[in-house]
Design a protein around this motif. Structure first.
Motif, PDB file in Angstrom:
ATOM      1  N   GLY A  46       4.145 -32.059  32.408  1.00 20.51           N
ATOM      2  CA  GLY A  46       2.333 -31.688  32.379  1.00 20.51           C
ATOM      3  C   GLY A  46       1.986 -30.851  33.009  1.00 20.51           C
ATOM      4  O   GLY A  46       0.591 -30.486  33.260  1.00 20.51           O
ATOM      5  N   ARG A  47       2.778 -29.833  33.698  1.00 20.36           N
ATOM      6  CA  ARG A  47       2.190 -28.979  35.104  1.00 20.36           C
ATOM      7  C   ARG A  47       1.681 -27.959  34.151  1.00 20.36           C
ATOM      8  O   ARG A  47       2.295 -27.240  33.139  1.00 20.36           O
ATOM      9  N   PHE A  48       0.674 -27.512  34.879  1.00 18.57           N
ATOM     10  CA  PHE A  48       0.065 -26.089  33.939  1.00 18.57           C
ATOM     11  C   PHE A  48      -0.349 -25.128  35.196  1.00 18.57           C
ATOM     12  O   PHE A  48      -0.937 -25.611  36.103  1.00 18.57           O
ATOM     13  N   GLY A  67       9.996 -25.176  33.150  1.00 19.30           N
ATOM     14  CA  GLY A  67       9.255 -25.751  32.041  1.00 19.30           C
ATOM     15  C   GLY A  67       7.761 -26.059  32.408  1.00 19.30           C
ATOM     16  O   GLY A  67       6.799 -26.941  31.624  1.00 19.30           O
ATOM     17  N   TRP A  68       6.940 -25.034  33.262  1.00 24.07           N
ATOM     18  CA  TRP A  68       5.419 -25.448  33.230  1.00 24.07           C
ATOM     19  C   TRP A  68       4.782 -24.612  32.040  1.00 24.07           C
ATOM     20  O   TRP A  68       5.485 -23.628  31.331  1.00 24.07           O
ATOM     21  N   ARG A  69       3.783 -25.050  31.726  1.00 27.84           N
ATOM     22  CA  ARG A  69       3.229 -24.310  30.959  1.00 27.84           C
ATOM     23  C   ARG A  69       2.318 -23.089  31.619  1.00 27.84           C
ATOM     24  O   ARG A  69       1.834 -23.443  32.933  1.00 27.84           O
ATOM     25  N   ALA A  92      12.209 -22.169  24.501  1.00 30.26           N
ATOM     26  CA  ALA A  92      11.206 -23.267  24.367  1.00 30.26           C
ATOM     27  C   ALA A  92      10.214 -23.048  25.697  1.00 30.26           C
ATOM     28  O   ALA A  92      10.576 -23.363  26.928  1.00 30.26           O
ATOM     29  N   ARG A  93       8.861 -22.429  25.268  1.00 27.84           N
ATOM     30  CA  ARG A  93       8.210 -21.939  26.377  1.00 27.84           C
ATOM     31  C   ARG A  93       6.735 -22.198  25.854  1.00 27.84           C
ATOM     32  O   ARG A  93       6.470 -22.329  24.749  1.00 27.84           O
ATOM     33  N   ASP A  94       5.695 -22.473  26.700  1.00 35.56           N
ATOM     34  CA  ASP A  94       4.365 -22.513  26.317  1.00 35.56           C
ATOM     35  C   ASP A  94       3.584 -21.456  27.417  1.00 35.56           C
ATOM     36  O   ASP A  94       3.291 -21.745  28.628  1.00 35.56           O
ATOM     37  N   SER A 137     -10.824 -24.599  40.540  1.00 32.65           N
ATOM     38  CA  SER A 137     -10.031 -24.598  39.169  1.00 32.65           C
ATOM     39  C   SER A 137      -8.827 -25.591  39.555  1.00 32.65           C
ATOM     40  O   SER A 137      -8.119 -26.130  38.659  1.00 32.65           O
ATOM     41  N   LEU A 138      -8.521 -25.924  41.091  1.00 31.21           N
ATOM     42  CA  LEU A 138      -7.465 -26.516  41.124  1.00 31.21           C
ATOM     43  C   LEU A 138      -7.621 -28.067  41.150  1.00 31.21           C
ATOM     44  O   LEU A 138      -8.609 -28.713  41.548  1.00 31.21           O
ATOM     45  N   ASN A 139      -6.878 -28.954  40.236  1.00 32.23           N
ATOM     46  CA  ASN A 139      -6.502 -30.244  40.183  1.00 32.23           C
ATOM     47  C   ASN A 139      -6.302 -30.802  41.399  1.00 32.23           C
ATOM     48  O   ASN A 139      -6.031 -30.156  42.527  1.00 32.23           O
TER      49      ASN A 139
END
Ligand SMILES: C[S@@+](CC[C@H](N)C(=O)[O-])C[C@H]1O[C@@H](n2cnc3c(N)ncnc32)[C@H](O)[C@@H]1O
Length: 210
Positions: A46-48, A67-69, A92-94, A137-139
């Motif tokens: 789930g990391r973006f 595996g980051w988006r 497999a990339r986002d 913008s930082l969670n």
């Protein structure tokens, strides 16, 4: 100084030279911190991340591998072209690319803003507003990993660039928890072989607010 921040007129040639370089230490530090927090499940779940001034993507590619988006933003179309046509992109990339100057770019809330050797390439009149957008913008628990240039850098005083002394760096990061701050001064050369004095702050900070 072994890094490769430069102000080339011909960005395409610059991207050819730098794309294959390893990821920045600031990105690797931030990823290690995320990793140590993630005891259960894959670190990247789930990391973006937003990569501001991605260039040809030596950092973006590392994020994708893990595996980051990623939303990769750069003002130069050649950067996004180079990145999105790399032959080492994970299958497999986002990945989303956006051609825009930081001042006009849009990005959603994220876990990481990575910006290697790019934020100083903004005019002082634009810097503060972009910085507020980055911080905003930082969670919670999110991080910024970046380089800033100090006043003894050879390029200090150049039009269209922003420099921060140590006090200004501290002021900028007020409200964030600084996890890494390495101040580097070194005489070496740019990737084009021009002599240069580097004065660089390598910084990773965390949004510790809930
Ligand atoms: C020195 S390169 C670094 C590229 C990459 N981050 C790296 O470390 O290899 C700086 C990048 O920031 C981009 N850039 C500079 N100023 C920008 C701005 N105001 N808005 C968007 N991109 C910008 C440039 O096009 C360039 O690709």
């Amino acid at each position: 100084m072994t890094e490769d921040a430069e102000l080339p007129r011909d960005w395409a040639a610059y991207y050819d030279k730098t794309g294959a370089r390893p990821p920045c230490e600031t990105l690797l530090f931030a990823l290690d911190r995320f990793g140590s927090e993630s005891m259960a499940g894959p670190v990247s779940e789930g990391r973006f991340a937003v990569d501001l001034g991605c260039g040809s993507g030596r950092d973006t590619i590392e994020l994708l591998r893990r595996g980051w988006r990623v939303l990769a933003i750069d003002a130069e179309p050649a950067a996004i072209d180079k990145l999105t046509t790399r032959n080492d992109l994970p299958v497999a990339r986002d990945l989303t690319g956006q051609v825009a100057p930081f001042e006009a770019a849009e990005w959603p809330r994220c876990d990481l803003v990575n910006s290697s050797f790019a934020l100083p390439l903004m005019a002082p009149r634009d810097f503060d507003a972009v910085w507020r957008r980055i911080a905003g913008s930082l969670n919670p628990g999110g991080r910024i990993a970046c380089q800033l240039y100090g006043p003894r850098d050879s390029w200090a005083g150049r039009a269209g660039m922003t420099f921060h002394d140590r006090a200004a760096v501290d002021a900028l990061f007020e409200g964030l928890e600084i996890e890494m701050l390495r101040e580097e001064e070194d005489d070496s050369t740019t990737p084009r072989g021009k002599p240069k004095h580097w004065h660089v702050f390598h910084i990773v900070a965390r949004n510790s607010a809930n």
